[in-house]
Each structure stands twice: as structure tokens, then as C-alpha cells.
Design an enzyme around this catalytic site. Structure first.
Site, PDB file in Angstrom:
ATOM      1  N   GLU A   1       2.261  -5.503  -9.053  1.00 44.40           N
ATOM      2  CA  GLU A   1       1.649  -5.573  -7.727  1.00 44.40           C
ATOM      3  C   GLU A   1       0.341  -6.340  -7.865  1.00 44.40           C
ATOM      4  OE1 GLU A   1       1.123  -1.775  -5.764  1.00 44.40           O
ATOM      5  OE2 GLU A   1      -0.777  -2.418  -4.890  1.00 44.40           O
TER       6      GLU A   1
ATOM      7  N   GLU B   1      -8.506  -5.400  -1.094  1.00 47.61           N
ATOM      8  CA  GLU B   1      -8.461  -4.109  -0.428  1.00 47.61           C
ATOM      9  C   GLU B   1      -9.888  -3.728  -0.056  1.00 47.61           C
ATOM     10  OE1 GLU B   1      -5.230  -1.215  -2.150  1.00 47.61           O
ATOM     11  OE2 GLU B   1      -6.221  -2.249  -3.824  1.00 47.61           O
TER      12      GLU B   1
END
Length: 275
Positions: free
Chosen positions: A156, A161
Site C-alpha cells: 500500500e 494522509e
């Protein structure tokens, strides 16, 4: 001029056009970057400027709800989406229609799964992030195929974020190597970068066969290298990945959402991919 000459010229033209492409197309929608392009100029291969009044469903799908920590409130509900003035608004809202959907919150997100994937290259996303308690906007990538098995074996890549009201972003990699084998420092699997929440920023990644270089407004912020003499699961990043952009709410990392801070939104101006 003989009849064969025009056909020959057309063939040469088509061959030249193929050579000039920075990628080889695998299947209908996966773009695998040609070898040895690190020292050549980037070429734009895919983009969305969100100039249409509606989501381009040839490129994107609204992310459905799922059981992952980030996906509990994903929805296709129109209240969580808007496209205006060349921008898409992905929203996190308090749900006031519990008869139709019993979840207390709803969130909007889009991904290119099954429609566009790429292996190596550069991606940049120009966006503005609003803040709220429990807000978790993210721009990230997952493998299009299960080359190495189930998650997290295919890895991933978290381009960006952001949580709550912080003035920094997180840029991280996750894999079987980092999650199951707990190898988060050999090499370090993530970094942070400060940013101005009040304005649009460009969040990016430059991906090559031997490293992931994360960027913010065109400047390198963190690099995750491929290293030798470790478990092979350290580098699952040798396959096509697709893009996800979502306005998440709540989760074990970000905490509970505060309804008084909602709605909250991530405003995306454009998405561009180069090889």
C-alpha cells in the site's frame, strides 16, 4: 511514387508513435512504464481536471462501503459529492436520514480500480484539505492485481494522509514486510511533512523500480528505497497500482468524529499521472 510508398510511410509513422510512448499498455487500462526512463522527461499519460458537471465514470468509481477501518462510511450518496468550477468536492457529513441508511456518518471517495492502473511514473494531486475532529482525508494506491496474495502482501502506498487539525501530512508505505514482519525501520517506512492547511497543495509520488519518492508541492519529502538482503516482501511495488482519493471519517488512528465540525470536505482540483 509507387503505391507501396504511402503504406510504408504510414507504417513508419505508426512505429515511431509507438516508440515515443513512455509506456507499454497491458490489457485495457494498465500502463507499465518503459525501462530506463529515469533520465528522460515526464510525459502526461492520464489526467482528470474535473471540468465536466459529472464524475467521469470512464475513469472513476465511487468507493463502496467496506469493512476496513477507513471504509465504514463510504457511500455513493450524492450528498457526499459535488463537481463545481473545475473541482470535485468529496465530503464527510452527518447522516440525517437514518431510515435510508442507519450509519451516523457518510463519506465520499473515488478510485480508478478496474479503469486505470500504472506501474512506475509520477502522480500529482492538487487539492485543499479541510479539517475536523475525526477527519481523515487520504490519497493512496493499492495493487490492481493480487500478484503476491492477499493484503498486505501486495503493499500500500499512502501518498498523503491528514488527520484532525494537524499541520502535517503522513506519507507512508505498508506491506507484509512492515505490518507482519514489523520491519518499519529497515528502511523507515514513512515520514511527515508540514503544510499550509488553508491553501491548495500538490501532493505527489515519483515511483521507480528501486524507490518511492514522496513529494509536497514539487519538493521531495520522504524516500522509501528498495533494499537488498532482506525478505522479498519488502518490495511488492513491481506491479500496477490504482488510485484512491477519499474523505474518510473516524478510525482507530484518527478517533471519533465530532458532529459539530461537519460537514468537512476535500476539494480536488486535478489529478495527473506521468511516465
Amino acid at each position: 511514387m509507387t503505391k507501396a510508398q504511402p503504406s510504408l510511410l504510414l507504417l513508419l509513422f505508426l512505429m515511431a508513435a509507438c516508440v515515443n510512448k513512455p509506456y507499454q499498455k497491458v490489457g485495457d487500462y494498465s500502463y507499465v512504464q518503459n525501462a530506463n526512463r529515469q533520465n528522460k522527461g515526464w510525459k502526461l499519460i492520464w489526467q482528470d481536471e474535473f471540468e465536466s458537471d459529472e464524475l467521469d465514470t470512464s475513469k472513476w468509481t465511487k468507493i463502496p462501503p467496506n469493512q476496513a477501518d477507513w471504509g465504514n462510511y463510504m457511500t455513493s450518496d450524492d450528498r457526499c459529492y459535488a463537481i463545481e468550477d473545475g473541482k470535485i468536492y468529496l465530503k464527510g457529513i452527518q447522516n440525517n436520514d437514518l431510515e435510508s441508511d442507519e450509519r451516523p456518518f457518510l463519506t465520499g471517495g473515488i478510485y480508478t480500480k478496474g479503469k486505470f492502473a500504472f506501474q512506475y511514473g509520477k502522480v500529482e494531486i492538487h487539492a485543499k484539505l479541510e479539517s475536523a475532529q475525526g477527519a481523515w482525508p487520504a490519497m493512496w494506491m493499492l495493487s490492481e492485481h493480487q500478484k503476491y496474495g492477499n493484503y498486505p502482501r501486495n503493499g500500500e502506498i499512502d501518498i498523503m494522509e491528514h488527520i484532525n487539525f494537524e499541520d502535517k501530512i503522513y506519507q507512508t508505505t505498508h506491506s507484509y514486510y512492515t505490518l507482519d514482519l514489523k520491519q518499519t525501520q529497515n528502511p523507515p517506512h514513512g515520514g511527515t511533512a508540514t503544510f499550509d492547511r488553508k491553501v491548495f497543495n500538490t501532493f505527489g509520488l515519483e515511483w521507480s523500480p528501486d524507490k518511492l519518492v514522496f513529494t509536497l508541492n514539487g519538493k521531495e519529502t520522504f524516500t522509501y528505497p528498495r533494499i537488498e538482503n532482506v525478505d522479498k516482501s519488502q518490495w511488492p511495488y513491481d506491479q500496477p497500482f490504482y488510485l484512491l482519493i477519499d474523505m474518510q471519517l473516524e478510525g482507530s488512528w484518527v478517533g471519533k468524529a465530532d458532529p459539530k465540525d461537519l460537514p468537512v470536505q476535500m476539494i480536488v482540483d486535478w489529478v495527473r499521472v506521468y511516465q
